[in-house]
Scaffold this active site. Structure first.
Site, short mmCIF file in Angstrom:
data_model
loop_
_atom_site.label_atom_id
_atom_site.label_comp_id
_atom_site.label_asym_id
_atom_site.label_seq_id
_atom_site.Cartn_x
_atom_site.Cartn_y
_atom_site.Cartn_z
N ASP A 102 0.25 -2.21 4.76
CA ASP A 102 1.65 -1.79 4.67
C ASP A 102 2.04 -0.96 5.90
OD1 ASP A 102 1.88 -2.98 2.20
OD2 ASP A 102 1.36 -1.15 1.12
N1 URA Z 1 -2.95 -2.13 -0.84
C1 URA Z 1 -1.78 -1.51 -0.62
O1 URA Z 1 -1.12 -1.08 -1.55
N2 URA Z 1 -1.35 -1.39 0.64
C2 URA Z 1 -2.04 -1.81 1.71
O2 URA Z 1 -1.60 -1.65 2.84
C3 URA Z 1 -3.27 -2.46 1.47
C4 URA Z 1 -3.70 -2.60 0.19
#
Ligand code: URA
Length: 237
Positions: A102
């Site tokens: 993310d």
């Molecule tokens: N899970 C998440 O919630 N975000 C990420 O970036 C990776 C795994």
């Protein structure tokens, strides 16, 4: 010798089905000649050109391990003009991230132009473990910790962590939880904790398969060794 559409799909250029369409449309050249037959077999020495782009051969493959900073998007380009992970890496190859972290997640991200390895690492059957450290709001109760360990249903599919440990707990404030999963669904760690009514304040991926961040600082990267690439290929089940 392999079928042309398979070689194109394995390069990561596009899906096999779309490769077939491109071949039929006369947009694929092998050694400078347009090839429209779907069954055409090619080998590694053949020059393949798709829509004017020559496909990278094995020896042109590159592999990077990046310590992704916050506020960088996990893609090759962004409509909103945000900084991308690809822009952090100095290469003339058309690389892209293997999976996503993310915008606000930090940590280990692999980037490559090797579609075949990408498919191996992303395929659920190969169960590639990924370890995250999550700072979550509030504290996990013993009951919540137990149900997390046992596995939770997230959007109709069960996620059973390979490993969970509360590394630090500050009463009535936050917990730091280490969690290893083989899942690759988007936002999966945030969804796991949200299902337990704890939001994730900070998230970092600290390992991917056998790879760790070692001494890389935020925004730094290194190339993988041939040995590491071979080891990643060997995760194919
Ligand atoms: N899970 C998440 O919630 N975000 C990420 O970036 C990776 C795994």
């Amino acid at each position: 010798m392999e079928r042309l559409q398979k070689v194109i799909a394995n390069s990561g250029y596009t899906s096999r089905r779309h490769a077939e369409i491109l071949i039929k449309e006369g947009k694929v050249k092998v050694n400078g000649k347009i090839v429209k037959e779907l069954g055409t077999k090619v080998n590694i020495n053949d020059e393949i050109e798709v829509e004017g782009n020559s496909l990278a051969k094995k020896e042109d493959k590159v592999y990077f391990l990046l310590n992704k900073p916050r506020e960088v998007i996990s893609s090759a380009s962004d409509k909103k003009g945000r900084k991308t992970v690809v822009s952090l890496i100095n290469t003339d190859k058309r690389i892209y991230p293997i999976g996503r972290l993310d915008y606000d997640t930090t940590g280990l991200l692999l980037l490559t132009n090797d579609g075949e390895l990408t498919n191996i690492l992303m395929h659920p059957k190969n169960e590639v473990p990924k370890t995250y450290v999550a700072k979550i709001e509030g504290n996990l109760s013993p009951k919540e910790f137990y149900s997390l360990k046992k596995g939770l249903i997230i959007e109709n599919r069960k996620v059973i962590p390979n490993y969970v440990k509360v590394r630090k707990s500050i009463q009535d404030k936050y917990d730091i939880v280490e969690i290893t999963i083989v899942e690759g669904r988007n936002h999966i760690i945030k969804k796991i904790f949200e299902s337990l009514h704890h939001s994730v304040i900070k998230l970092k991926r600290q390992s991917y398969a056998f790879l760790t961040l070692d001494n890389l600082k935020s925004g730094e990267y290194r190339e993988l060794s041939i040995k590491e690439v071979k080891k990643l290929y060997s995760l194919h089940k």
